[in-house]
Write a protein that holds these residues in place. Sequence first.
Motif, short mmCIF file in Angstrom:
data_model
loop_
_atom_site.label_atom_id
_atom_site.label_comp_id
_atom_site.label_asym_id
_atom_site.label_seq_id
_atom_site.Cartn_x
_atom_site.Cartn_y
_atom_site.Cartn_z
N ILE A 16 2.33 30.87 -40.66
CA ILE A 16 1.99 30.72 -39.30
C ILE A 16 0.64 31.36 -39.22
CG2 ILE A 16 2.28 31.66 -36.81
CD1 ILE A 16 5.17 30.81 -37.32
N SER A 17 0.58 32.51 -39.63
CA SER A 17 -0.62 33.41 -39.77
C SER A 17 -1.62 32.58 -40.47
CB SER A 17 -0.42 34.88 -40.46
OG SER A 17 -1.68 35.26 -40.83
N GLN A 18 -1.47 31.78 -41.60
CA GLN A 18 -2.38 31.08 -42.55
C GLN A 18 -2.95 30.12 -41.57
OE1 GLN A 18 -0.85 29.48 -45.80
NE2 GLN A 18 -2.84 28.25 -46.28
N ARG A 19 -2.29 29.50 -40.71
CA ARG A 19 -2.45 28.34 -40.05
C ARG A 19 -3.52 28.95 -38.57
NH1 ARG A 19 -4.09 22.98 -39.26
NH2 ARG A 19 -3.34 22.44 -37.16
N VAL A 20 -3.06 30.03 -38.18
CA VAL A 20 -4.04 30.71 -37.23
C VAL A 20 -5.25 30.84 -37.51
CG1 VAL A 20 -4.38 32.78 -35.74
CG2 VAL A 20 -1.97 31.68 -35.73
N GLN A 21 -5.45 31.44 -38.90
CA GLN A 21 -6.62 31.58 -39.47
C GLN A 21 -7.44 30.24 -39.52
OE1 GLN A 21 -5.98 34.01 -43.08
NE2 GLN A 21 -5.34 35.81 -41.85
N GLU A 22 -7.00 29.24 -40.12
CA GLU A 22 -7.48 28.01 -40.45
C GLU A 22 -8.23 27.46 -39.01
OE1 GLU A 22 -4.65 25.40 -41.80
OE2 GLU A 22 -4.42 26.31 -43.68
N ILE A 34 -3.02 33.54 -28.00
CA ILE A 34 -1.66 33.28 -28.53
C ILE A 34 -0.96 34.36 -27.76
CG2 ILE A 34 -0.17 33.99 -30.60
CD1 ILE A 34 -2.77 33.37 -32.30
N CYS A 35 -1.40 35.38 -27.36
CA CYS A 35 -0.33 36.54 -26.49
C CYS A 35 -0.35 35.61 -25.18
CB CYS A 35 -1.43 37.72 -26.29
SG CYS A 35 -1.69 38.68 -27.86
N ARG A 36 -1.21 35.28 -24.51
CA ARG A 36 -0.87 34.47 -23.05
C ARG A 36 0.08 33.40 -23.39
NH1 ARG A 36 -6.56 34.50 -22.68
NH2 ARG A 36 -6.81 32.74 -23.21
N CYS A 72 4.63 25.55 -33.25
CA CYS A 72 4.25 24.10 -33.65
C CYS A 72 3.31 23.61 -32.59
CB CYS A 72 5.41 23.34 -33.70
SG CYS A 72 6.39 23.79 -35.18
N LYS A 73 3.69 23.79 -31.43
CA LYS A 73 2.94 23.38 -30.27
C LYS A 73 1.59 23.79 -29.93
CE LYS A 73 7.01 22.29 -27.51
NZ LYS A 73 8.12 22.42 -26.39
N LEU A 74 1.53 25.18 -30.14
CA LEU A 74 0.16 26.12 -30.06
C LEU A 74 -0.77 25.71 -31.16
CD1 LEU A 74 -1.53 28.12 -28.70
CD2 LEU A 74 -0.32 29.93 -30.06
#
Length: 152
Positions: free
Chosen positions: A12-18, A26-28, A55-57
């Motif tokens: 998940i962290s990797q995808r966020v960075q990508e 993300i927090c909201r 997955c949705k985000l």
Amino acid sequence: MNFKKIHIGKLISQRVQEIEIESMRICRFFDCTEKEIAEMYEAENLYPDIIMKWCKLLEYDFFRIYTQHIILYAPIDQKKYNKKKIGKSPLPSFRKSIYTQEIIEFILELILTGQKTKTEIINDYNIPKTTLYKWLQKYSATEGKKEKINDV
């Protein structure tokens, strides 16, 4: 990608960075703090409803990673499956014999790098011999075409 050992938080962290999504968004979305998000990145496992939100985000199906694991490491034993004829189940039925491009590439890479032999692949992952040889023929021909195109 190692489908045997899945660390969902790292993925998940990797995808966020990508996709370079902001941490405030993300927090909201999760209605939580940055510390809680960081804890999710460190978590090896998350509840399915949390993964669904990710997955949705992030517009990425993280559940497919688990599906690939099941296809590779927990294939249906046809001998047992044929003996136990289960009546109509209310659960949805999925075909396990569908191999994604990632799985095919993973298997072919194991063979090409010498990590496993064809026989080991057939035995370990329960992939039919004809299927494996079709992959080898199809994708080696495709690689040859790519090399010829690159040479021109």
